[in-house]
Design an enzyme around this catalytic site. Structure first.
Site, mmCIF file in Angstrom:
data_model
loop_
_atom_site.group_PDB
_atom_site.id
_atom_site.type_symbol
_atom_site.label_atom_id
_atom_site.label_comp_id
_atom_site.label_asym_id
_atom_site.label_seq_id
_atom_site.Cartn_x
_atom_site.Cartn_y
_atom_site.Cartn_z
ATOM 1 N N ASP A 26 0.880 -1.053 0.028
ATOM 2 C CA ASP A 26 0.070 0.071 0.182
ATOM 3 C C ASP A 26 0.823 1.249 -0.009
ATOM 4 O O ASP A 26 1.450 1.901 1.152
ATOM 5 C CB ASP A 26 -0.806 0.004 1.310
ATOM 6 N N GLU A 120 0.926 2.475 13.104
ATOM 7 C CA GLU A 120 -0.186 2.176 11.943
ATOM 8 C C GLU A 120 -1.394 1.310 12.688
ATOM 9 O O GLU A 120 -1.319 0.258 12.549
ATOM 10 C CB GLU A 120 0.475 1.578 10.778
ATOM 11 N N GLU A 129 -11.664 -2.772 14.013
ATOM 12 C CA GLU A 129 -10.481 -3.818 14.486
ATOM 13 C C GLU A 129 -9.175 -3.049 14.461
ATOM 14 O O GLU A 129 -8.016 -3.607 14.273
ATOM 15 C CB GLU A 129 -10.278 -5.076 13.596
ATOM 16 N N HIS A 267 -5.427 0.144 0.904
ATOM 17 C CA HIS A 267 -5.871 -1.013 1.356
ATOM 18 C C HIS A 267 -7.261 -0.965 2.036
ATOM 19 O O HIS A 267 -8.303 -1.860 2.258
ATOM 20 C CB HIS A 267 -4.938 -2.110 1.800
#
Length: 341
Positions: A26, A120, A129, A267
């Site tokens: 990504d 991240e 999540e 993504h």
């Protein structure tokens, strides 16, 4: 399922190297972090850094490249075992210390305080999540009082959109009309979709629903997010068929990683709430709605999204408002006249 079981399942999912390949591939995501860290080299030189959820260690390497004295690469999954090899490949083995634990399980006196936290942690629509709770724990337990967090703010936006890929596909399936199937297909979409929405399918500018300051937010603040009433003004005519949700995160150097339809695809793509039908809208038509994000009581890493269509006549509009309703046109004209006096 208990939170502990959910967490074990979550960390196990990151043992698959395909997941890490996807994230490393990504380009907007990875380069955004690299740019933000290297732009702030003066903040990293000779500093102690914690990388929360280090994965294969790419952010830890960026921090070492920026001159960090020490980087704690915190990764709970067995992927942590790969980080020392990556550090050695890049001649950073003396700077990077791998801690194969959840950050929640590191005692406050186990390591020294850190100057910077990088992570991240974002998931679909920012929250799904995600690891923001872990970043908050790391901040409260290990970050120095004047320390920095990369990224340090996060925002969620939403806007009405059209969805030709969902609706119009059924109009002509290899020469066969299947609109009767379309109605059942759309009715079955009770969960949000994740897809890349072309920018031209947005019907309005993004409305800011959530703004989070990672320097001050608490985990309890994350239990319920969103605002009760929002107005989006259509900037063109079209078929209102869904709502598009995306997020941006900002870094201390002033740079931004955006997942909006107008930015290069990531993504995370965008999260789409599919409406049960099509509503024709005109340019400057107001669309009123309520969109809330409530933490799932059985799995704290997941959220329940609730969307309600509201009557724009009964909702407060921003002042000034660019919609075509008479009250907003009059109010805007009045404000303009006051400026000229």
């Amino acid at each position: 399922m208990s939170d502990e079981n959910n967490s074990e399942e979550y960390y196990k999912s990151y043992e698959n190297l395909d997941v890490h390949h996807l994230m490393l591939s990504d380009k907007p995501r990875t380069l955004a972090y690299r740019t933000a860290i290297l732009n702030a080299k003066d903040k990293f030189v000779d500093k102690v850094v914690m990388d929360v959820g280090a994965g294969t260690g790419i952010l830890s390497m960026f921090c070492a490249q920026a001159g960090a004295k020490k980087v704690y690469a915190v990764e709970a999954s067995i992927i942590a075992e790969l980080i020392p090899d990556v550090a050695k490949e890049n001649n950073f083995e003396d700077k990077i210390e791998v801690i194969q634990k959840r950050v929640e399980n590191i005692a406050a006196d186990e390591i020294e305080k850190v100057d910077i936290i990088v992570s991240e942690w974002m998931g679909f629509y920012l929250l799904h999540e995600g690891m923001m709770d872990s970043v908050i724990i790391a901040r409260d337990r290990f970050l120095k009082q004047d320390g920095l967090i990369f990224p340090d703010t996060a925002k969620i936006y939403a806007a009405p959109c059209q969805l030709p890929s969902v609706h119009e596909f059924w109009d002509d399936v290899y020469g066969v009309k299947m609109r009767s199937v379309a109605s059942q297909y759309i009715k079955a979409k009770i969960k949000p979709d994740v897809l890349d929405l072309p920018q031209e399918d947005l019907l309005g500018d993004g409305v800011l629903l959530v703004w989070l300051d990672l320097n001050t937010i608490d985990s309890e603040d994350l239990n319920s997010l969103g605002i009760e009433e929002s107005i989006s003004i259509c900037n063109k005519a079209g078929n209102y068929q869904g709502f598009c949700i995306w997020f941006d995160v900002d870094f201390p150097d002033g740079s931004t990683l955006s997942t909006s339809p107008s930015s290069e695809s990531t993504h995370w793509k965008q999260t789409i709430i599919v409406m049960p039908g099509t509503i024709k809208v005109e340019e400057k038509e107001p669309v009123a709605f309520n969109l809330k994000f409530d933490r799932n009581s059985e799995d704290c890493r997941k959220y329940n999204l609730s969307f309600t269509q509201l009557d724009p006549e009964e909702v407060s509009h921003p002042i000034p408002c660019d919609c075509y309703m008479t009250k907003c046109i009059v109010t805007k004209a009045f404000l303009e006249s006051q400026k000229q006096e």
